[in-house]
Write an enzyme that holds these catalytic residues in place. Structure first.
Site, PDB file in Angstrom:
ATOM      1  N   TYR A   1      44.739  40.388  55.118  1.00 48.44           N
ATOM      2  CA  TYR A   1      43.609  40.454  54.167  1.00 48.44           C
ATOM      3  C   TYR A   1      42.944  39.092  54.024  1.00 48.44           C
ATOM      4  O   TYR A   1      41.726  38.954  54.205  1.00 48.44           O
ATOM      5  CB  TYR A   1      44.086  40.958  52.794  1.00 48.44           C
ATOM      6  CG  TYR A   1      43.096  40.660  51.684  1.00 48.44           C
ATOM      7  CD1 TYR A   1      41.874  41.338  51.611  1.00 48.44           C
ATOM      8  CD2 TYR A   1      43.356  39.685  50.718  1.00 48.44           C
ATOM      9  CE1 TYR A   1      40.948  41.050  50.615  1.00 48.44           C
ATOM     10  CE2 TYR A   1      42.444  39.390  49.723  1.00 48.44           C
ATOM     11  CZ  TYR A   1      41.239  40.078  49.671  1.00 48.44           C
ATOM     12  OH  TYR A   1      40.312  39.783  48.685  1.00 48.44           O
TER      13      TYR A   1
ATOM     14  N   LYS B   1      39.190  37.744  55.067  1.00 48.77           N
ATOM     15  CA  LYS B   1      38.227  37.170  54.112  1.00 48.77           C
ATOM     16  C   LYS B   1      37.839  35.750  54.555  1.00 48.77           C
ATOM     17  O   LYS B   1      36.684  35.361  54.455  1.00 48.77           O
ATOM     18  CB  LYS B   1      38.799  37.149  52.690  1.00 48.77           C
ATOM     19  CG  LYS B   1      38.964  38.507  52.043  1.00 48.77           C
ATOM     20  CD  LYS B   1      37.667  39.281  51.834  1.00 48.77           C
ATOM     21  CE  LYS B   1      36.765  38.704  50.774  1.00 48.77           C
ATOM     22  NZ  LYS B   1      35.603  39.596  50.477  1.00 48.77           N
TER      23      LYS B   1
ATOM     24  N   THR C   1      37.601  35.159  47.882  1.00 50.73           N
ATOM     25  CA  THR C   1      38.852  35.095  47.138  1.00 50.73           C
ATOM     26  C   THR C   1      39.520  33.732  47.269  1.00 50.73           C
ATOM     27  O   THR C   1      39.320  33.027  48.263  1.00 50.73           O
ATOM     28  CB  THR C   1      39.811  36.188  47.681  1.00 50.73           C
ATOM     29  OG1 THR C   1      41.111  35.978  47.151  1.00 50.73           O
ATOM     30  CG2 THR C   1      39.930  36.136  49.206  1.00 50.73           C
ATOM     31  N   ASP C   2      40.371  33.419  46.297  1.00 43.31           N
ATOM     32  CA  ASP C   2      41.142  32.156  46.382  1.00 43.31           C
ATOM     33  C   ASP C   2      42.261  32.249  47.427  1.00 43.31           C
ATOM     34  O   ASP C   2      42.824  31.228  47.828  1.00 43.31           O
ATOM     35  CB  ASP C   2      41.715  31.775  45.011  1.00 43.31           C
ATOM     36  CG  ASP C   2      42.660  32.814  44.419  1.00 43.31           C
ATOM     37  OD1 ASP C   2      42.871  33.876  45.041  1.00 43.31           O
ATOM     38  OD2 ASP C   2      43.199  32.561  43.319  1.00 43.31           O
ATOM     39  N   GLU C   3      42.552  33.491  47.892  1.00 38.72           N
ATOM     40  CA  GLU C   3      43.671  33.646  48.842  1.00 38.72           C
ATOM     41  C   GLU C   3      43.396  32.956  50.171  1.00 38.72           C
ATOM     42  O   GLU C   3      44.319  32.708  50.940  1.00 38.72           O
ATOM     43  CB  GLU C   3      43.989  35.126  49.079  1.00 38.72           C
ATOM     44  CG  GLU C   3      44.425  35.820  47.816  1.00 38.72           C
ATOM     45  CD  GLU C   3      45.200  37.112  48.055  1.00 38.72           C
ATOM     46  OE1 GLU C   3      45.609  37.383  49.188  1.00 38.72           O
ATOM     47  OE2 GLU C   3      45.395  37.829  47.070  1.00 38.72           O
TER      48      GLU C   3
HETATM   49  P1  NAD Z   1      37.945  47.370  45.594  1.00 38.54           P
HETATM   50  O1  NAD Z   1      38.908  47.697  46.699  1.00 38.54           O
HETATM   51  O2  NAD Z   1      38.217  47.870  44.227  1.00 38.54           O
HETATM   52  O3  NAD Z   1      36.490  47.887  45.981  1.00 38.54           O
HETATM   53  C1  NAD Z   1      35.965  47.754  47.271  1.00 38.54           C
HETATM   54  C2  NAD Z   1      34.725  48.645  47.372  1.00 38.54           C
HETATM   55  O4  NAD Z   1      34.153  48.466  48.674  1.00 38.54           O
HETATM   56  C3  NAD Z   1      35.042  50.143  47.229  1.00 38.54           C
HETATM   57  O5  NAD Z   1      34.086  50.750  46.400  1.00 38.54           O
HETATM   58  C4  NAD Z   1      34.928  50.670  48.648  1.00 38.54           C
HETATM   59  O6  NAD Z   1      34.537  52.023  48.724  1.00 38.54           O
HETATM   60  C5  NAD Z   1      33.867  49.743  49.223  1.00 38.54           C
HETATM   61  N1  NAD Z   1      33.957  49.644  50.689  1.00 38.54           N
HETATM   62  C6  NAD Z   1      35.075  49.415  51.421  1.00 38.54           C
HETATM   63  N2  NAD Z   1      34.760  49.447  52.732  1.00 38.54           N
HETATM   64  C7  NAD Z   1      33.424  49.668  52.807  1.00 38.54           C
HETATM   65  C8  NAD Z   1      32.512  49.792  53.892  1.00 38.54           C
HETATM   66  N3  NAD Z   1      32.930  49.714  55.163  1.00 38.54           N
HETATM   67  N4  NAD Z   1      31.211  50.027  53.608  1.00 38.54           N
HETATM   68  C9  NAD Z   1      30.785  50.138  52.333  1.00 38.54           C
HETATM   69  N5  NAD Z   1      31.608  50.032  51.270  1.00 38.54           N
HETATM   70  C10 NAD Z   1      32.911  49.802  51.516  1.00 38.54           C
HETATM   71  O7  NAD Z   1      37.816  45.799  45.636  1.00 38.54           O
HETATM   72  P2  NAD Z   1      37.603  44.773  44.425  1.00 38.54           P
HETATM   73  O8  NAD Z   1      38.918  44.392  43.882  1.00 38.54           O
HETATM   74  O9  NAD Z   1      36.542  45.290  43.537  1.00 38.54           O
HETATM   75  O10 NAD Z   1      37.049  43.509  45.250  1.00 38.54           O
HETATM   76  C11 NAD Z   1      35.662  43.377  45.522  1.00 38.54           C
HETATM   77  C12 NAD Z   1      35.427  42.098  46.304  1.00 38.54           C
HETATM   78  O11 NAD Z   1      35.884  40.984  45.552  1.00 38.54           O
HETATM   79  C13 NAD Z   1      36.175  42.034  47.642  1.00 38.54           C
HETATM   80  O12 NAD Z   1      35.323  41.421  48.576  1.00 38.54           O
HETATM   81  C14 NAD Z   1      37.382  41.160  47.344  1.00 38.54           C
HETATM   82  O13 NAD Z   1      37.798  40.480  48.499  1.00 38.54           O
HETATM   83  C15 NAD Z   1      36.816  40.217  46.318  1.00 38.54           C
HETATM   84  N6  NAD Z   1      37.782  39.656  45.343  1.00 38.54           N
HETATM   85  C16 NAD Z   1      38.628  40.474  44.663  1.00 38.54           C
HETATM   86  C17 NAD Z   1      39.486  39.923  43.699  1.00 38.54           C
HETATM   87  C18 NAD Z   1      40.424  40.794  42.891  1.00 38.54           C
HETATM   88  O14 NAD Z   1      41.236  40.259  42.144  1.00 38.54           O
HETATM   89  N7  NAD Z   1      40.362  42.108  42.984  1.00 38.54           N
HETATM   90  C19 NAD Z   1      39.469  38.541  43.459  1.00 38.54           C
HETATM   91  C20 NAD Z   1      38.591  37.740  44.199  1.00 38.54           C
HETATM   92  C21 NAD Z   1      37.736  38.309  45.132  1.00 38.54           C
HETATM   93  O1  DAU Z   2      43.738  36.145  44.286  1.00 37.14           O
HETATM   94  C1  DAU Z   2      42.703  37.066  44.458  1.00 37.14           C
HETATM   95  C2  DAU Z   2      43.243  38.325  45.081  1.00 37.14           C
HETATM   96  O2  DAU Z   2      43.997  38.988  44.069  1.00 37.14           O
HETATM   97  C3  DAU Z   2      42.152  39.247  45.623  1.00 37.14           C
HETATM   98  O3  DAU Z   2      41.498  38.602  46.689  1.00 37.14           O
HETATM   99  C4  DAU Z   2      42.752  40.567  46.117  1.00 37.14           C
HETATM  100  O4  DAU Z   2      41.719  41.441  46.513  1.00 37.14           O
HETATM  101  C5  DAU Z   2      43.528  41.191  44.982  1.00 37.14           C
HETATM  102  O5  DAU Z   2      44.152  42.370  45.421  1.00 37.14           O
HETATM  103  C6  DAU Z   2      44.572  40.214  44.430  1.00 37.14           C
HETATM  104  O6  DAU Z   2      45.622  40.001  45.408  1.00 37.14           O
HETATM  105  P1  DAU Z   2      47.172  39.890  44.975  1.00 37.14           P
HETATM  106  O7  DAU Z   2      47.984  40.236  46.146  1.00 37.14           O
HETATM  107  O8  DAU Z   2      47.424  38.611  44.284  1.00 37.14           O
HETATM  108  O9  DAU Z   2      47.205  41.064  43.852  1.00 37.14           O
HETATM  109  P2  DAU Z   2      48.245  42.257  43.556  1.00 37.14           P
HETATM  110  O10 DAU Z   2      47.804  42.887  42.280  1.00 37.14           O
HETATM  111  O11 DAU Z   2      48.442  43.115  44.746  1.00 37.14           O
HETATM  112  O12 DAU Z   2      49.592  41.470  43.299  1.00 37.14           O
HETATM  113  C7  DAU Z   2      49.687  40.487  42.298  1.00 37.14           C
HETATM  114  C8  DAU Z   2      51.083  39.895  42.361  1.00 37.14           C
HETATM  115  O13 DAU Z   2      52.027  40.885  41.926  1.00 37.14           O
HETATM  116  C9  DAU Z   2      51.512  39.489  43.747  1.00 37.14           C
HETATM  117  O14 DAU Z   2      52.319  38.309  43.662  1.00 37.14           O
HETATM  118  C10 DAU Z   2      52.380  40.646  44.230  1.00 37.14           C
HETATM  119  C11 DAU Z   2      53.001  41.167  42.943  1.00 37.14           C
HETATM  120  N1  DAU Z   2      53.253  42.622  42.895  1.00 37.14           N
HETATM  121  C12 DAU Z   2      52.241  43.475  43.197  1.00 37.14           C
HETATM  122  C13 DAU Z   2      52.449  44.840  43.164  1.00 37.14           C
HETATM  123  C14 DAU Z   2      51.336  45.798  43.516  1.00 37.14           C
HETATM  124  C15 DAU Z   2      54.506  43.089  42.493  1.00 37.14           C
HETATM  125  O15 DAU Z   2      55.428  42.294  42.180  1.00 37.14           O
HETATM  126  N2  DAU Z   2      54.702  44.438  42.432  1.00 37.14           N
HETATM  127  C16 DAU Z   2      53.726  45.343  42.770  1.00 37.14           C
HETATM  128  O16 DAU Z   2      53.988  46.573  42.737  1.00 37.14           O
END
Ligand code: NAD
Ligand code: DAU
Length: 358
Positions: free
Chosen positions: A162, A166, A136-138
């Site tokens: 988190y 990562k 992730t970019d975080e």
């Molecule tokens: P998600 O939470 O939707 O899915 C995570 C999946 O991993 C789920 O299916 C869960 O059951 C599985 N999992 C969790 N713990 C596990 C374990 N111990 N063993 C096996 N499986 C397990 O997450 P996502 O949003 O799809 O993110 C997927 C990946 O991409 C993560 O590594 C996250 O850090 C990364 N990522 C997410 C975003 C985003 O915006 N969502 C952006 C950049 C990177």
């Molecule tokens: O940048 C990549 C990341 O983006 C991934 O690594 C993470 O897995 C993914 O969850 C996401 O993280 P964020 O914290 O940026 O996403 P989230 O959707 O939780 O929140 C987006 C923005 O919105 C953040 O600034 C917090 C704000 N927010 C979020 C929620 C859930 C609100 O203002 N209200 C809300 O109820």
């Protein structure tokens, strides 16, 4: 036929990636999806592929070395694409332990299992084996000034449990590449949105609440900036990095689509209004009056913005879906999958929501 081991394939990005890969390669590849099915994992996301002969689901925990080693022993794995993680920042603030366990120790188990299966001599590996760590970019922390971007060379500066977990997992992957010449890549992507996203994350939460006339919680002043990418473009980037990228390299993935959270919420409200047919009772419910400013997230990063220069120049990746189109595709998907939303928001989600937003 190339065999993929995908971890976390029942989650949001993992399931979109599996759909993308079968659309692109059809019967040319085999996918084994390993997922323990936490609250975020949902096999409904994979109904369309579950009967394919070249798809297998294994319910296992990535922290369970025995179970993971067994999969490598029984299958000649060519590619690992490692998504499995705890992914929600708010949950990491309340309960960091499981983030360290899954994201750090689970990644270590995956690295060891792949290394043991693939290493044929001291730091020498079977041909054409590759591990891609999805990150992730975080990990880069927070930007303040407009015009500043995250590059692959930006120092890590994670703030939430988190992102710290990562970052730790990225460093483990880097250490395996440096120490053991382990054949891997890391991708660091910006915020994804699209089908199958669990409604604890901003975009699906706002869509779901707005359609029910529920309050739309905005943290702090609503001016935090995230850089949004349609999930299929992320899937495409992962595949391109694994096939065309230079081994041992990190690639940032992002589409230069920075928006303040409040802008996102207003766009969703306007798009819902536009897409809901006249006479649909939900049209009356969707309104800007629902916007409710609530307490800020602890340690809330102000702004993320990816510089995707490297992946564009070296690999030729560009996103296909702009935000205006992607948000319509996403909303249309949620309209067509009301049951999916009902199922994932019943039970434990209600408890989470009450606790989180009380
Ligand atoms: P998600 O939470 O939707 O899915 C995570 C999946 O991993 C789920 O299916 C869960 O059951 C599985 N999992 C969790 N713990 C596990 C374990 N111990 N063993 C096996 N499986 C397990 O997450 P996502 O949003 O799809 O993110 C997927 C990946 O991409 C993560 O590594 C996250 O850090 C990364 N990522 C997410 C975003 C985003 O915006 N969502 C952006 C950049 C990177
Ligand atoms: O940048 C990549 C990341 O983006 C991934 O690594 C993470 O897995 C993914 O969850 C996401 O993280 P964020 O914290 O940026 O996403 P989230 O959707 O939780 O929140 C987006 C923005 O919105 C953040 O600034 C917090 C704000 N927010 C979020 C929620 C859930 C609100 O203002 N209200 C809300 O109820």
């Amino acid at each position: 036929m190339r065999t993929y081991l995908v971890t976390g394939g029942a989650g949001f990005i993992g399931s979109n990636y599996i759909h993308y890969m079968f659309k692109k390669y059809d019967n040319e590849i085999r996918i084994i999806n390993v997922d323990v099915l936490t609250y975020a994992g949902n096999l409904e996301n994979l109904k369309d592929v579950e009967n394919r002969d070249n798809y297998t689901f294994v319910r296992a925990d990535i922290c369970d070395a025995e179970a993971i080693n067994k999969i490598f022993a029984e299958n000649d794995i060519d590619r690992v694409v490692h998504f499995a993680a705890e992914s929600h920042v708010d949950r990491s603030i309340k309960n960091p332990d499981v983030f360290v366990k899954t994201n750090v120790l689970g990644t270590l188990v995956m690295l060891n299992a792949a290394k043991n299966a693939w290493e044929i001599g001291d730091n020498v590996y079977k041909e054409d084996k590759k591990f891609l760590h999805v990150s992730t970019d975080e990990v880069y922390g927070s930007l303040e000034e407009e015009g500043e971007y995250f590059y692959e060379t930006t120092p890590y500066d994670p703030h939430s449990p988190y992102s710290a977990s990562k970052a730790s997992s990225d460093f483990l992957v880097k250490s395996y590449m440096d120490t053991y010449k382990f054949p891997a890549n890391i991708t660091n992507c910006s915020n994804n949105y699209g089908p199958y996203q669990f409604p604890e994350k901003l975009i699906p939460l706002i869509i779901n609440n707005a359609l029910q006339g529920k309050r739309l919680p905005v943290y702090g002043d609503g001016k935090n900036v995230r850089d949004w990418l349609y999930v299929e473009d992320h899937a495409k980037g992962i595949d391109m990095v694994q096939e065309k990228g230079r081994l041992f390299e990190t690639y940032n993935i992002g589409g230069h689509n920075e928006k303040q959270n409040i802008e996102i919420i207003e766009i969703i409200i306007d798009t819902l209004q536009e897409m809901l047919p006249d006479g649909d009772p939900r049209k009356e419910l969707v309104s800007r009056d629902l916007i409710t400013y609530v307490a800020d997230r602890k340690g809330h990063d102000r702004r993320y913005a990816i510089a995707p220069d490297k992946i564009k120049a070296e690999i030729g990746w560009v996103p296909d879906t702009c935000f205006a189109e992607g948000i319509k595709l996403t909303i249309a998907w949620f309209f067509e999958h009301e049951d999916w939303m009902k199922n994932v928001t019943s039970g434990d989600y209600q408890k989470y929501y009450q606790e989180m937003y009380k």
